[in-house]
Scaffold this motif. Sequence first.
Motif, PDB file in Angstrom:
ATOM      1  N   ALA A 190      31.846  39.644  28.872  1.00 19.23           N
ATOM      2  CA  ALA A 190      32.350  39.180  30.166  1.00 19.23           C
ATOM      3  C   ALA A 190      33.695  39.836  30.405  1.00 19.23           C
ATOM      4  N   SER A 191      33.964  40.121  31.669  1.00 18.48           N
ATOM      5  CA  SER A 191      35.239  40.762  31.981  1.00 18.48           C
ATOM      6  C   SER A 191      35.725  40.355  33.372  1.00 18.48           C
ATOM      7  N   GLU A 196      49.179  23.420  46.135  1.00 13.58           N
ATOM      8  CA  GLU A 196      49.695  22.366  45.265  1.00 13.58           C
ATOM      9  C   GLU A 196      48.853  22.242  44.000  1.00 13.58           C
ATOM     10  N   GLN A 197      47.536  22.427  44.125  1.00 16.71           N
ATOM     11  CA  GLN A 197      46.637  22.318  42.981  1.00 16.71           C
ATOM     12  C   GLN A 197      46.562  23.609  42.171  1.00 16.71           C
ATOM     13  N   GLY A 198      47.251  24.635  42.619  1.00 18.63           N
ATOM     14  CA  GLY A 198      47.245  25.900  41.908  1.00 18.63           C
ATOM     15  C   GLY A 198      46.025  26.756  42.196  1.00 18.63           C
ATOM     16  N   LEU A 199      45.274  26.416  43.262  1.00 17.73           N
ATOM     17  CA  LEU A 199      44.077  27.185  43.618  1.00 17.73           C
ATOM     18  C   LEU A 199      44.485  28.282  44.597  1.00 17.73           C
ATOM     19  N   THR A 200      45.069  29.314  44.068  1.00 19.37           N
ATOM     20  CA  THR A 200      45.634  30.357  44.922  1.00 19.37           C
ATOM     21  C   THR A 200      44.778  31.604  45.020  1.00 19.37           C
ATOM     22  N   ALA A 201      43.685  31.671  44.268  1.00 17.76           N
ATOM     23  CA  ALA A 201      42.887  32.897  44.289  1.00 17.76           C
ATOM     24  C   ALA A 201      41.458  32.608  43.845  1.00 17.76           C
ATOM     25  N   GLU A 202      40.557  33.475  44.269  1.00 18.71           N
ATOM     26  CA  GLU A 202      39.198  33.511  43.724  1.00 18.71           C
ATOM     27  C   GLU A 202      39.171  34.657  42.718  1.00 18.71           C
ATOM     28  N   ASN A 203      38.941  34.309  41.465  1.00 21.29           N
ATOM     29  CA  ASN A 203      38.898  35.315  40.405  1.00 21.29           C
ATOM     30  C   ASN A 203      37.445  35.705  40.168  1.00 21.29           C
ATOM     31  N   HIS A 204      37.151  36.989  40.282  1.00 23.41           N
ATOM     32  CA  HIS A 204      35.784  37.502  40.162  1.00 23.41           C
ATOM     33  C   HIS A 204      35.581  38.064  38.754  1.00 23.41           C
ATOM     34  N   TYR A 205      34.448  37.692  38.172  1.00 21.62           N
ATOM     35  CA  TYR A 205      34.121  38.099  36.808  1.00 21.62           C
ATOM     36  C   TYR A 205      32.732  38.706  36.769  1.00 21.62           C
ATOM     37  N   GLU A 206      32.488  39.515  35.744  1.00 19.04           N
ATOM     38  CA  GLU A 206      31.161  40.078  35.514  1.00 19.04           C
ATOM     39  C   GLU A 206      30.743  39.757  34.085  1.00 19.04           C
ATOM     40  N   VAL A 207      29.503  39.289  33.957  1.00 21.34           N
ATOM     41  CA  VAL A 207      28.920  39.028  32.647  1.00 21.34           C
ATOM     42  C   VAL A 207      27.704  39.937  32.519  1.00 21.34           C
ATOM     43  N   SER A 208      27.585  40.610  31.398  1.00 22.41           N
ATOM     44  CA  SER A 208      26.418  41.466  31.175  1.00 22.41           C
ATOM     45  C   SER A 208      25.768  41.085  29.853  1.00 22.41           C
ATOM     46  N   ILE A 220      21.175  43.348  31.890  1.00 24.92           N
ATOM     47  CA  ILE A 220      21.280  42.523  33.092  1.00 24.92           C
ATOM     48  C   ILE A 220      22.762  42.255  33.340  1.00 24.92           C
ATOM     49  N   HIS A 221      23.184  42.401  34.590  1.00 28.38           N
ATOM     50  CA  HIS A 221      24.560  42.104  34.991  1.00 28.38           C
ATOM     51  C   HIS A 221      24.537  40.930  35.958  1.00 28.38           C
ATOM     52  N   ALA A 222      25.513  40.041  35.822  1.00 27.14           N
ATOM     53  CA  ALA A 222      25.647  38.910  36.737  1.00 27.14           C
ATOM     54  C   ALA A 222      27.119  38.750  37.074  1.00 27.14           C
TER      55      ALA A 222
END
Length: 159
Positions: free
Chosen positions: A101-102, A122-134, A147-149
């Motif tokens: 995963a990366s 306030e909740q610290g939800l400042t970004a959508e972090n995108h990851y890839e799992v293979s 397979i990549h997801a």
Amino acid sequence: MIINKINFRSLGQQRGAVLFTTLMFMIILTMLAVTSMSTNTLEEKMAANSQETNYSFQAAESALPVAWNDFWDSAENEFNNFTDVVINNFDGNQTSITYSASFQQSTDPQRCDASNPALCNEQGLTAENHYEVSSVSTTSTGLVTTIHAGGKILGPAND
């Protein structure tokens, strides 16, 4: 009582047409039988290959949830990347699974409360972090399936 007499003079005049026809018929039947056996052998190999491909795909696909779970378990470590986790003898068969995963990128959040964007900050939800799992599956016959997801996690920016 009628006794059939064989006329031996006519036997010498026979040319063997029935014998020739029978031999040709037997040669044709033999060729058909050999061709049929070759076709059946090829179809059996194709079916075995299809089964092996399907098994390899299923093994690689079933390793994705394992990879995601390992990735989620590393949440306390801010979703660190991990590479090449190997599982040998997957499902009791001689199949090897490798998964990784990366982190890919951070983008502005799209799933925040639109009526109160300050709440996300306030909740610290400042970004959508995108990851890839293979996931890579290698069977005992050497067949490899990859397979990549992808996925995203709403949280603080992971830079």
